[in-house]
Design an enzyme around this catalytic site. Structure first.
Site, PDB file in Angstrom:
ATOM      1  N   LEU A 231       0.862  -1.238   0.045  1.00  0.00           N
ATOM      2  CA  LEU A 231      -0.034  -0.066  -0.185  1.00  0.00           C
ATOM      3  C   LEU A 231       0.959   1.241   0.110  1.00  0.00           C
ATOM      4  O   LEU A 231       0.499   2.367  -0.494  1.00  0.00           O
ATOM      5  CB  LEU A 231      -0.893  -0.076   1.408  1.00  0.00           C
ATOM      6  CG  LEU A 231      -2.141  -1.074   1.174  1.00  0.00           C
ATOM      7  CD1 LEU A 231      -2.951  -1.008   2.274  1.00  0.00           C
ATOM      8  CD2 LEU A 231      -2.864  -0.933  -0.199  1.00  0.00           C
ATOM      9  N   CYS A 232       2.027   1.193   0.514  1.00  0.00           N
ATOM     10  CA  CYS A 232       2.954   2.329   0.677  1.00  0.00           C
ATOM     11  C   CYS A 232       3.523   2.810  -0.721  1.00  0.00           C
ATOM     12  O   CYS A 232       3.459   3.999  -1.153  1.00  0.00           O
ATOM     13  CB  CYS A 232       3.955   2.266   1.519  1.00  0.00           C
ATOM     14  SG  CYS A 232       5.237   0.512   1.119  1.00  0.00           S
ATOM     15  N   THR A 233       3.524   1.833  -1.521  1.00  0.00           N
ATOM     16  CA  THR A 233       3.914   1.811  -3.011  1.00  0.00           C
ATOM     17  C   THR A 233       2.813   2.537  -3.920  1.00  0.00           C
ATOM     18  O   THR A 233       3.082   3.482  -4.508  1.00  0.00           O
ATOM     19  CB  THR A 233       4.316   0.563  -3.663  1.00  0.00           C
ATOM     20  OG1 THR A 233       5.448   0.224  -3.099  1.00  0.00           O
ATOM     21  CG2 THR A 233       4.664   0.879  -5.086  1.00  0.00           C
ATOM     22  N   GLU A 236       2.434   6.488  -2.173  1.00  0.00           N
ATOM     23  CA  GLU A 236       3.332   7.398  -2.235  1.00  0.00           C
ATOM     24  C   GLU A 236       4.311   7.215  -3.650  1.00  0.00           C
ATOM     25  O   GLU A 236       4.884   8.451  -4.148  1.00  0.00           O
ATOM     26  CB  GLU A 236       4.145   7.142  -1.149  1.00  0.00           C
ATOM     27  CG  GLU A 236       3.586   7.160   0.328  1.00  0.00           C
ATOM     28  CD  GLU A 236       4.354   6.867   1.330  1.00  0.00           C
ATOM     29  OE1 GLU A 236       5.446   6.847   1.305  1.00  0.00           O
ATOM     30  OE2 GLU A 236       3.656   6.931   2.433  1.00  0.00           O
TER      31      GLU A 236
END
Length: 470
Positions: A231-233, A236
Site C-alpha cells: 500500500l505504501c507503494t 506514495e
C-alpha cells in the site's frame, strides 16, 4: 448449413463401433447416438472466449440440448477471440484483419452485438449455424439461479476465468452428492463437471467426478495467490500503470465512497476506477492506463489467446462426450497445456482430499432437538470450519430460510423461531445445505456447504453418528 449425415460421420466412428478403451457400460450403435442427442443435457457456464468454443464444439459433437449462463455483455475488446460475436453482419469476415477492424471502429460503424448479453448472442449464433441444436441462454449471475436448476443437467462444463465462480459451481455440484452408510458416494447422485481454463498460451482441462476424483476445492492450491502491491507503494511512489489502477481501486474508492462496496462487475464502478487511475497516472507521468488494463488488474484477468481457447475447448468437449457415452475412458484427471515455447501437454492424476469440506460426506454437527433455526444460523457463524454469515438454508429442496430475494425472505422469516428438528420433519439425522458468505485471505466468498445434522437423544442416532460433531 452443414449436412447432418456428414457432420456425424466422425462421431459415428466413436459411437457405432466397439473398442478396447471403452467404458464398462458402452453399447455401440445408432441408439447411443440418438440417446445422446435426445436426452443428454449439458450446461455451459460462461460465454466468453472459452465458452464460445465450448458451445460450438459440444453442438458439433452430437449434443443437442444445451444451456448457457453468463452475466456479462459483449464489449469491443471481446471480438478478437470470442468468434460468435461480431461488429456488423457485413464485415464479420474481416474479424482476423485487425487493422481493418480498428479503422472501421474509428469510423463509428454499427456495432451489431456490442452491449448485448453474451449468453443470448452466443446461443443464437450457434443455433443459426448448426441445425437441430437447441440452446437456452440465461443472462444472469450464477448465484441468481436456484440450486435445483443445476441439478437438471447431466454434465456441467465450465468456461470461466474466475476462481470464485469455479468454487461456487463446484460446491453446488458437490451439494447433490450423497453417501451411503459406509461413506461411499452413491453413483446416481454424482454430478460430473468438466473444467477448462486458459491463461495466455497456457491452459488446463480437468474432469471432476465429485466423491471420486478431486473437486476444485481439493486442489485449490494449484491456483497461485493474486499478486498484491504494498500500500505504501500505491500511495506514495507508483511506478507502473497497475500501481495507479490499484490505488484508485483499493485506496481512492474507499476514501470517496465510504461504506459502498466496490463491484467489479458494475460498469459504472469500473469506469470510475479507470477515470481515477488516469488522473493518478497523469500526475506521476506514467503511461499505459487503459480501460481494458483496468479490468484486467482489478479482476486479475490474463489476456486470452484464441488458439489456446480452441485447444482447451476441444479437450473439454471430448471429455464431456466420454462421460455422456463411455465411448472411452475419461481423463485421469488433470491435463495441462503450454504453447508458449513449442507445444507441451501433460496429464497428472491428483488425489482427492478425503476430508474435503465440499466433496466429502459433509461436516457432522451435533445439535439439541430444541435448537431454533435462528440459533442454528448463529452457530454457523461461530463454527471454526465454517464461519458462515448471511446463511440461506434448504432441506431436501425445501427453503427453510432464504436471505434473498425479499419476497422469499419474508415468506421464510417465520421459520427462524421454529425448531430445526421440526422443520426437518423430526428426522433424527439428515443433510441440510447452507448457502452463505465466508472469508478467505481477507476476501469474502459465496459458498455452499453440506452439513450432516444429528440430533442428540433422538431414537435412531448412535454414538458413531454424533462423534466429531460440533
Amino acid at each position: 448449413m452443414a449436412d447432418t449425415s456428414s457432420r456425424s460421420r466422425d462421431l459415428d466412428k466413436l459411437l457405432l463401433r466397439p473398442g478396447n478403451l471403452v467404458g464398462p457400460r458402452f453399447e455401440p450403435g445408432p441408439e447411443l447416438r440418438d440417446d445422446l442427442q435426445a436426452f443428454a443435457k449439458v450446461l455451459v457456464v460462461g460465454a466468453g472466449g472459452l465458452g464460445c468454443e465450448l458451445l460450438k464444439d459440444l453442438a458439433l459433437s452430437g449434443f443437442r440440448n444445451l444451456e448457457v449462463i453468463d452475466m456479462d455483455r459483449i464489449e469491443v475488446t471481446n471480438l478478437n477471440r470470442q468468434f460468435l460475436f461480431r461488429l456488423t453482419s457485413y464485415i464479420s469476415f474481416l474479424q482476423h484483419h485487425l487493422l481493418l477492424l480498428l479503422l472501421l471502429t474509428c469510423f463509428a460503424c454499427r456495432l451489431e452485438d456490442v452491449g448485448k448479453p453474451k449468453a443470448e448472442v452466443a446461443a443464437k449464433r450457434v443455433m443459426e449455424r448448426i441445425s437441430g441444436v437447441e440452446i437456452v441462454p440465461h443472462f444472469c449471475r450464477i448465484e441468481d439461479k436456484e440450486i435445483e436448476f443445476y441439478n437438471n443437467f447431466n454434465i456441467i462444463a465450465l468456461g470461466l476465468d474466475s476462481i470464485e465462480a469455479r468454487s461456487y459451481i463446484n460446491t453446488v455440484a458437490c451439494s447433490f452428492l450423497e453417501y451411503d452408510s459406509d461413506d461411499n458416494p452413491q453413483e446416481e447422485t454424482i454430478k460430473p463437471m468438466v473444467d477448462g481454463g486458459t491463461e495466455g498460451f497456457k491452459g488446463h482441462a480437468r474432469v471432476i467426478m465429485p466423491g471420486i476424483t478431486p473437486c476444485f476445492e481439493c486442489t485449490i492450491w494449484l491456483f497461485p495467490p493474486q499478486v498484491k502491491f504494498p500500500l505504501c507503494t500505491l500511495a506514495e511512489t507508483p511506478r507502473t500503470a497497475a500501481h495507479c489502477i490499484e490505488y484508485a481501486h483499493l485506496i481512492k474508492w474507499n476514501e470517496v465512497h465510504g461504506g459502498v462496496a466496490f463491484d467489479p462487475d458494475n460498469p459504472e464502478h469500473m469506469k470510475w476506477v479507470y477515470d481515477e487511475a488516469v488522473k493518478r497516472a497523469e500526475l506521476f507521468g506514467i503511461p499505459g492506463v487503459t480501460y481494458s488494463l483496468t479490468q484486467g488488474v482489478v479482476k486479475n484477468i490474463i489476456p486470452a489467446i484464441a488458439s489456446t481457447n480452441a485447444i482447451i475447448s476441444a479437450a473439454c468437449a471430448l471429455e464431456t462426450l466420454k462421460i455422456a457415452t463411455e465411448c472411452s475412458k475419461t481423463l485421469s484427471n488433470y491435463l495441462t497445456y503450454n504453447g508458449s515455447e513449442g507445444l507441451h501437454t501433460e496429464v497428472a492424476e491428483f488425489e482427492r482430499d478425503k476430508d474435503c469440506l465440499v466433496c466429502g460426506p459433509g461436516i457432522r454437527i451435533e445439535l439439541d432437538p430444541s435448537i431454533t433455526l435462528q440459533k442454528f444460523m448463529d452457530l454457523l457463524e461461530e463454527h471454526p470450519k465454517l464461519r458462515l454469515s448471511k446463511a440461506s438454508i434448504t432441506h431436501r429442496g425445501k427453503n427453510l430460510y432464504m436471505q434473498a430475494p425479499p419476497v422469499l425472505e419474508e415468506m421464510t422469516r417465520s421459520n427462524l423461531n421454529l425448531s430445526l428438528f421440526n422443520l426437518m420433519g423430526k428426522l433424527p439425522k439428515d443433510v441440510v445445505h447452507v448457502n452463505g458468505t465466508t472469508i478467505k485471505n481477507d476476501q469474502k466468498f459465496s459458498c455452499l456447504r453440506k452439513l450432516r445434522v444429528v440430533f442428540k437423544g433422538v431414537d435412531g442416532v448412535t454414538d458413531m453418528d454424533t462423534a466429531g460433531g460440533a
